[in-house]
Design an enzyme around this catalytic site. Structure first.
Site, PDB file in Angstrom:
ATOM      1  N   TYR A  23       1.206  -1.451   0.452  1.00  0.00           N
ATOM      2  CA  TYR A  23       0.324   0.472   0.120  1.00  0.00           C
ATOM      3  C   TYR A  23       0.864   1.518   0.108  1.00  0.00           C
ATOM      4  CZ  TYR A  23      -1.661   3.805   2.579  1.00  0.00           C
ATOM      5  OH  TYR A  23      -2.128   5.166   2.721  1.00  0.00           O
ATOM      6  N   HIS A  24       2.038   1.346   0.872  1.00  0.00           N
ATOM      7  CA  HIS A  24       2.392   2.498   1.196  1.00  0.00           C
ATOM      8  C   HIS A  24       3.205   2.258  -0.640  1.00  0.00           C
ATOM      9  CE1 HIS A  24       1.860   2.055   5.648  1.00  0.00           C
ATOM     10  NE2 HIS A  24       2.286   3.118   4.796  1.00  0.00           N
ATOM     11  N   LYS A  30       1.789   4.638  -3.069  1.00  0.00           N
ATOM     12  CA  LYS A  30       1.818   6.587  -2.943  1.00  0.00           C
ATOM     13  C   LYS A  30       2.843   6.751  -3.274  1.00  0.00           C
ATOM     14  CE  LYS A  30      -1.864   6.902   0.290  1.00  0.00           C
ATOM     15  NZ  LYS A  30      -3.263   7.485  -0.242  1.00  0.00           N
TER      16      LYS A  30
END
Lengths: 406, 406
Positions: free
Chosen positions: A193-194, A197
């Protein structure tokens, strides 16, 4: 072409909020609507769907977006336009951009959970697809139909990881072998997820450099709290409050655990230090960014948090606050399901939003009291079995039991 | 678990080559097969398909993968296993990993063109989807089924862009406010294709850190040439030689232009400096990386090029070589369709492959002669109308005329 610099206080804009049904999108939509901006929200209800699939839910009973919009109209007299669809759906998103002609897009429309992305391949792919391809679609449609629009993108402090040097706001001047340059701050994200980003940040920076778009990338800390000024105006406006292992953030989860007599579950030694902020400051930071747009072609990064705490510090604070309410609160250290440093240097700059006028709501006893009271008020809705971590960073298959009909 | 360090010369491995029908994958497959490795190739023929769709083709008439494999068996007595499918297709890729049980994966299986990725939204999304999601699938299946396997991933020097400091091999030690750390080298990629490679690098680094995979990320320069030792053994083994604006690399394209009396098209002032290497060195570098694997959990980066040239330098070299063959070669400066610095500092480290024993084939007059001769030999196949750049980095819609039936 609009110039950079602060807008006059009475200035209102056409604002599009992606993920406008969510934990941060919904309070942002109401605040901007209250200030006279012309607000449209986009959501595909994926958070509601993911909860349903895993048999989890918000602690607070939230209404449908339709009912929320009705309640908001009742108390404010203002309409929130809504578009139901996914930003990965190019045809849908292009129509929304053409119809709403946004002057600012606030982009919360992503899969926001690290454990969700680490559970298995399918969810990892879903996360990077939704986030990266959805944002890429958006960049093209802004370029085609709204090139002057200001993209305010929600990123995360987790993009940086925990380097052994001070974390700056997006860029760092590097001296190397007698030369120097100001370059993007190196990233060491801690989950898929990170990473999504980080990919977004890189794509957006490029779109600003090549196409002359303008964007503010808000690297946000962990958000706590659930109430804003507007939410208090009507019971139908109540905000989401997640506490499960997938979507719950640390402090909210601790308060729920304290309310039901469950030990506060600290992963590993608890020395993991992060930036935190109150949900009221999230909304205010996004507003400050929007009202002070960058120049065309400029990509800027603000680190959006107000205080640093270790996870262990937070648990101690909840323990003390709980004791005052007569709750017996214990802290339990679990084997860490994540791969992360548990003791490390951490010092991250966060002055740019203060320079624009942010007045932080620091974590106070009264805020902790109010969070604990919300948890106590809704304690019959708490499902204890969804709190403990089951997603292990080291394993690729972490399937939670799903409801057979979901 | 296998240890790091050089393997004995006679050591052979099960090797899976993704993109094994391509410009670099095909010569790599033959070389490894010739050295006794057990080679399987994966390809979905997307390069052949993209050419067909745009009415372009390799200068050299290449055979089908099936016929190439037959020719290779004829001259070498060795079988190349093949799997036809896309790495984005998870079910397919998982089956391949399980069946081939690779000890090394050489990953060329991506959309490799910057102009292709910049033509329009659809191709940008296709590029980031194919490259990022395909590689993410691969990381999960290696973790599940072949955690000891060495992933040799082809990246590009274009991930770094043109910073004003020396480019290191993947990581840089940064001193900042009295502290220091060794962190990923900051990237400033110049196209959505280059960005997809940066996203890949970040995902792969993560998989090594979290799951203990091992990987070598080869940040390759611009490749020129078309012939390797194995290709010369049979006319059916001939390699791809692209010269069109989408898939042609600069030096190959200049040789084709010289052969047909077309001015060499230098974009902008021509001071753009890049790393270059001979296709024979690509194959050798990949072999050196494979034979000297990193430890489990290690992610390492080699900058894979042998010489730096500016685009203007290359054009001058082709002009001189052409004149010796009696060709009248002119250099034409076109308005630059890309957004890039045309005069800049450039000094990139590239010692790690030399340390492993690479003996470079530097760009020589005889290599230029041979490239020009290949272009002259196939000059009746050259389509002049596909050489000039039509994809403009600043525009989001760059549609080449496509064949109505494609």
């Amino acid at each position: 072409m609009r110039r950079a610099g602060r807008y006059p206080a009475a200035f209102t804009m056409r604002v599009l909020i992606l993920g406008g049904d969510g934990y941060l999108g919904w309070p942002t939509a109401m605040r901007f609507s209250a200030r006279g901006h012309e607000v449209s929200v986009v959501d595909n209800f994926s958070r509601r769907h993911w909860h349903e699939k895993h048999g989890t839910d918000s602690l607070t009973p939230i209404r449908s977006l339709e009912k929320r919009r009705e309640a908001w109209k009742e108390v404010s007299g203002k309409e929130l336009a809504s578009y139901v669809g996914a930003i990965e759906d190019a045809e849908f998103l292009e129509r929304v951009i053409i119809e709403t002609r946004p002057e600012a897009v606030i982009h919360y429309g992503e899969q926001p959970s690290a454990p969700y992305s680490m559970a298995n391949r399918e969810q990892a792919v879903e996360t990077q697809y939704t986030n990266v391809i959805g944002t890429l679609n958006l960049l093209f449609f802004l370029r085609d139909h709204a090139p002057d629009c200001h993209l305010v993108k929600l990123g995360t402090m987790g993009e940086y990881g925990t380097p052994n040097i001070d974390i700056e706001e997006g860029f760092i001047e590097i001296e190397h072998k007698g030369r120097s340059d100001t370059l993007p701050f190196p990233k060491l994200p801690g989950s898929l997820y990170h990473l999504s980003k980080v990919h977004d940040s890189n794509n957006i920076h490029f779109a600003c450099r090549i196409w002359g778009l303008r964007s503010t990338d808000l690297n946000q800390g962990v958000v706590y709290g659930t109430i804003t000024e507007e939410i208090q105006r009507h019971p139908g406006l109540i905000n989401r409050f997640d506490y499960d292992e997938i979507f719950g953030t640390a402090l909210n989860r601790f308060c729920v655990q304290a309310a039901i007599g469950h030990p506060l579950t600290v992963y590993g030694r608890g020395g993991q230090t992060r930036g935190f902020l109150d949900v009221r400051d999230t909304v205010r930071c996004v507003e400050l960014a929007m009202l002070n747009p960058p120049e065309r072609g400029e990509y800027r990064v603000f680190n959006q948090f107000t205080e640093q705490f270790s996870v262990g510090d937070l648990a101690e604070k909840v323990k003390v606050a709980g004791a005052k309410l007569g709750l017996r609160v214990e802290v339990q250290h679990l084997p860490n399901p994540r791969v992360e440093r548990e003791e490390h240097y951490y010092n991250a700059a966060h002055t740019r939003l203060l320079d624009l006028g942010l007045q932080p709501h620091l974590l106070s006893d009264s805020l902790l009291d109010s969070l604990l009271e919300i948890a106590l008020q809704h304690r019959t809705r708490i499902r204890e079995d969804v709190i403990l971590p089951r997603v292990d960073w080291r394993a690729t298959h972490n399937r939670r039991p799903t409801r057979p009909d979901a």
